[in-house]
Design a protein around this motif. Structure first.
Motif, PDB file in Angstrom:
ATOM      1  N   UNK A  32      -0.636  -5.593  -6.438  1.00  0.00           N
ATOM      2  CA  UNK A  32       0.173  -6.073  -6.730  1.00  0.00           C
ATOM      3  C   UNK A  32       1.825  -5.329  -6.022  1.00  0.00           C
ATOM      4  N   UNK A  33       2.345  -4.440  -7.571  1.00  0.00           N
ATOM      5  CA  UNK A  33       3.610  -4.421  -7.563  1.00  0.00           C
ATOM      6  C   UNK A  33       3.998  -3.548  -5.942  1.00  0.00           C
ATOM      7  N   UNK A  34       2.975  -2.625  -6.019  1.00  0.00           N
ATOM      8  CA  UNK A  34       2.676  -1.212  -4.749  1.00  0.00           C
ATOM      9  C   UNK A  34       2.575  -1.695  -3.089  1.00  0.00           C
ATOM     10  N   UNK A  35       2.342  -3.549  -3.462  1.00  0.00           N
ATOM     11  CA  UNK A  35       2.355  -4.209  -2.236  1.00  0.00           C
ATOM     12  C   UNK A  35       4.009  -4.857  -2.451  1.00  0.00           C
ATOM     13  N   UNK A  36       4.342  -4.901  -3.215  1.00  0.00           N
ATOM     14  CA  UNK A  36       5.564  -5.977  -2.779  1.00  0.00           C
ATOM     15  C   UNK A  36       7.008  -5.048  -2.287  1.00  0.00           C
ATOM     16  N   UNK A  37       6.812  -3.932  -1.649  1.00  0.00           N
ATOM     17  CA  UNK A  37       7.571  -2.791  -0.965  1.00  0.00           C
ATOM     18  C   UNK A  37       7.198  -3.072   0.604  1.00  0.00           C
ATOM     19  N   UNK A  38       5.824  -3.557   0.479  1.00  0.00           N
ATOM     20  CA  UNK A  38       5.190  -3.433   2.047  1.00  0.00           C
ATOM     21  C   UNK A  38       5.801  -5.334   2.928  1.00  0.00           C
ATOM     22  N   UNK A  39       6.503  -5.223   4.178  1.00  0.00           N
ATOM     23  CA  UNK A  39       6.678  -5.918   5.198  1.00  0.00           C
ATOM     24  C   UNK A  39       5.081  -6.379   5.516  1.00  0.00           C
ATOM     25  N   UNK A  40       3.942  -6.223   5.193  1.00  0.00           N
ATOM     26  CA  UNK A  40       2.435  -6.770   5.924  1.00  0.00           C
ATOM     27  C   UNK A  40       1.862  -5.983   4.791  1.00  0.00           C
ATOM     28  N   UNK A  41       0.123  -7.040   5.199  1.00  0.00           N
ATOM     29  CA  UNK A  41      -0.843  -5.884   4.715  1.00  0.00           C
ATOM     30  C   UNK A  41      -1.981  -5.912   6.202  1.00  0.00           C
ATOM     31  N   UNK A  42      -1.910  -5.369   6.291  1.00  0.00           N
ATOM     32  CA  UNK A  42      -3.070  -4.562   7.682  1.00  0.00           C
ATOM     33  C   UNK A  42      -4.978  -5.197   7.086  1.00  0.00           C
ATOM     34  N   UNK A  85      -4.443  -8.802  11.283  1.00  0.00           N
ATOM     35  CA  UNK A  85      -5.558  -7.832  11.572  1.00  0.00           C
ATOM     36  C   UNK A  85      -5.156  -6.666  12.575  1.00  0.00           C
ATOM     37  N   UNK A  86      -6.361  -6.394  12.585  1.00  0.00           N
ATOM     38  CA  UNK A  86      -5.970  -4.318  12.613  1.00  0.00           C
ATOM     39  C   UNK A  86      -6.082  -4.465  13.980  1.00  0.00           C
ATOM     40  N   UNK A  87      -6.541  -5.283  14.689  1.00  0.00           N
ATOM     41  CA  UNK A  87      -6.062  -4.989  16.494  1.00  0.00           C
ATOM     42  C   UNK A  87      -4.361  -5.640  16.704  1.00  0.00           C
ATOM     43  N   UNK A  88      -3.881  -6.973  14.960  1.00  0.00           N
ATOM     44  CA  UNK A  88      -2.474  -6.584  15.738  1.00  0.00           C
ATOM     45  C   UNK A  88      -1.257  -5.386  15.436  1.00  0.00           C
ATOM     46  N   UNK A  89      -1.946  -4.398  14.719  1.00  0.00           N
ATOM     47  CA  UNK A  89      -1.586  -3.655  14.257  1.00  0.00           C
ATOM     48  C   UNK A  89      -0.768  -2.700  15.460  1.00  0.00           C
ATOM     49  N   UNK A  90      -0.964  -2.391  16.624  1.00  0.00           N
ATOM     50  CA  UNK A  90      -0.370  -1.402  17.636  1.00  0.00           C
ATOM     51  C   UNK A  90       0.605  -1.572  18.361  1.00  0.00           C
ATOM     52  N   UNK A  91       0.746  -3.327  19.060  1.00  0.00           N
ATOM     53  CA  UNK A  91       1.661  -4.108  19.303  1.00  0.00           C
ATOM     54  C   UNK A  91       2.984  -4.185  18.207  1.00  0.00           C
ATOM     55  N   UNK A  92       1.739  -4.163  17.270  1.00  0.00           N
ATOM     56  CA  UNK A  92       4.074  -4.295  15.845  1.00  0.00           C
ATOM     57  C   UNK A  92       4.527  -3.353  15.659  1.00  0.00           C
ATOM     58  N   UNK A  93       3.340  -1.840  15.807  1.00  0.00           N
ATOM     59  CA  UNK A  93       4.457  -0.529  15.325  1.00  0.00           C
ATOM     60  C   UNK A  93       5.376  -0.406  17.118  1.00  0.00           C
ATOM     61  N   UNK A  94       4.707  -0.880  17.949  1.00  0.00           N
ATOM     62  CA  UNK A  94       5.432  -0.479  19.190  1.00  0.00           C
ATOM     63  C   UNK A  94       7.096  -1.138  18.973  1.00  0.00           C
ATOM     64  N   UNK A  95       6.800  -2.425  18.312  1.00  0.00           N
ATOM     65  CA  UNK A  95       7.717  -3.312  18.583  1.00  0.00           C
ATOM     66  C   UNK A  95       9.063  -3.142  17.678  1.00  0.00           C
ATOM     67  N   UNK A  96       8.546  -1.851  16.821  1.00  0.00           N
ATOM     68  CA  UNK A  96       9.705  -1.336  15.516  1.00  0.00           C
ATOM     69  C   UNK A  96      10.037   0.203  16.500  1.00  0.00           C
ATOM     70  N   UNK A  97       9.126   1.309  17.108  1.00  0.00           N
ATOM     71  CA  UNK A  97       9.348   1.951  17.585  1.00  0.00           C
ATOM     72  C   UNK A  97      10.452   1.779  18.608  1.00  0.00           C
ATOM     73  N   UNK A  98      10.313  -0.184  19.139  1.00  0.00           N
ATOM     74  CA  UNK A  98      11.503   0.031  20.792  1.00  0.00           C
ATOM     75  C   UNK A  98      12.870  -0.145  19.842  1.00  0.00           C
TER      76      UNK A  98
END
Length: 245
Positions: free
Chosen positions: A128-138, A97-110
Motif C-alpha cells: 500500500x505504501x509503495x502504491x501511494x507513489x503511483x498515479x494509477x494501477x495497471x 486495464x492492460x490495453x489502456x496502458x499504451x495510449x496513456x504512455x503515448x499521452x505522457x510522452x507527447x
C-alpha cells in the motif's frame, strides 16, 4: 512501435525482488522490446547482476541502477504506474486495464514526460505504501484459479502491450506540450504540507502515517502543473511561517 527516443523515457522499476533469475528474466524481456532503463530497489540478493537468465541482456543488468529507496528511484519521473492484480488489494488510485496502458504512455510522452512502471515483490506484490507513489494501477487480468504471474512474464506482457499499443506520434505535428511535475517535487510538496499539518496539530499521532499516504495519493491525482505546484508551495510556506511565529 515506439521510437528509441521514446523508449529512453520509459523506466522499469523492480521493487524488493527476491529471485535474481526473475530480475534477469525482466532484463531479457526489456531487451526483446527495446527498453534499456532498469532500476532495482532493495533487492534481496546482492548478486542479482550475475543472473544467467538475462539471455542477450547482460549489459542491461550491469547498467541497471540500484537504490534502497523507491522515492529516490522514481524522483525524475512524471507518471508512475504500478502493476498487479486486484485479488488482495483495493487501491486508492485509478485502475487501468492492460490495453489502456499504451495510449496513456503515448499521452505522457507527447507532453515530454518520463514514465516509471513498477513491479512488486514476487511474494506480495506492491505494498500500500509503495502504491501511494503511483498515479494509477495497471491490472494484469488472469484466471482466478491462477491469479499470480511470474515477475518476468508480467513484465513481458506489459512491455509488449506498451510497445505495440502506443500510437506513433513522431510524424504528427502537435502544439507545444504542457510542462509536467516530477515525483521528487510532489514528494517535497507533500513533506511541506505534512510539516504544516504537524505544527497545526491537525490530527493525533496515530493518524500521521495515514495522512502521509493520503497526501501522496492526492497530489498525484491532482495532475498539477509547475505553476500550480509553485503556488501551493508558496501558500503552505506562508502558513507554516505564520504558525511557527
Amino acid at each position: 512501435m515506439l521510437n528509441q527516443a521514446q523508449r529512453d523515457r520509459i523506466h522499469v522499476v523492480l521493487v524488493a525482488p527476491r529471485n535474481p533469475l526473475n530480475i534477469g528474466a525482466v532484463a531479457r524481456a526489456m531487451a526483446n522490446f527495446g527498453f534499456s532503463h532498469l532500476s532495482v530497489v532493495s533487492a534481496h540478493d546482492p548478486n542479482w547482476r550475475e543472473a544467467r537468465s538475462a539471455v542477450g541482456a547482460p549489459e542491461l543488468l550491469q547498467s541497471a541502477i540500484s537504490t534502497e529507496s523507491l522515492a529516490e528511484s522514481i524522483g525524475p519521473d512524471t507518471l508512475i504506474l504500478g502493476t498487479g492484480s486486484l485479488q488482495f488489494r483495493k487501491p486508492d488510485q485509478p485502475i487501468l486495464q492492460l490495453p489502456q496502458l499504451g495510449p496513456l504512455i503515448q499521452q505522457e510522452l507527447d507532453r515530454n514526460g518520463r514514465i516509471a512502471i513498477l513491479f512488486g515483490s514476487e511474494k506480495r506484490g506492491l505494498s500500500r505504501d509503495e502504491l501511494s507513489y503511483c498515479h494509477a494501477l495497471v491490472e494484469i487480468p488472469t484466471d482466478p484459479h491462477q491469479p499470480s504471474m511470474n515477475l518476468g512474464q508480467a513484465a513481458a506482457v506489459c512491455l509488449y502491450e506498451l510497445a505495440c499499443g502506443a500510437i506513433r506520434s513522431d510524424t504528427i505535428q502537435k502544439a507545444a506540450p504542457p510542462q509536467v511535475v516530477d515525483s521528487a517535487i510532489l514528494d517535497r510538496l507533500a513533506n511541506l504540507i505534512e510539516e504544516t499539518m504537524l505544527v497545526a496539530r491537525y490530527s493525533p499521532k496515530s493518524m500521521h502515517e495515514t495522512n502521509r499516504h493520503d497526501l501522496r495519493v492526492l497530489l498525484r491525482r491532482l495532475n498539477l502543473s509547475p505553476l500550480d505546484s509553485r503556488r501551493i508551495f508558496g501558500l503552505f510556506r506562508r502558513i507554516l511561517n505564520r504558525l511557527k511565529k
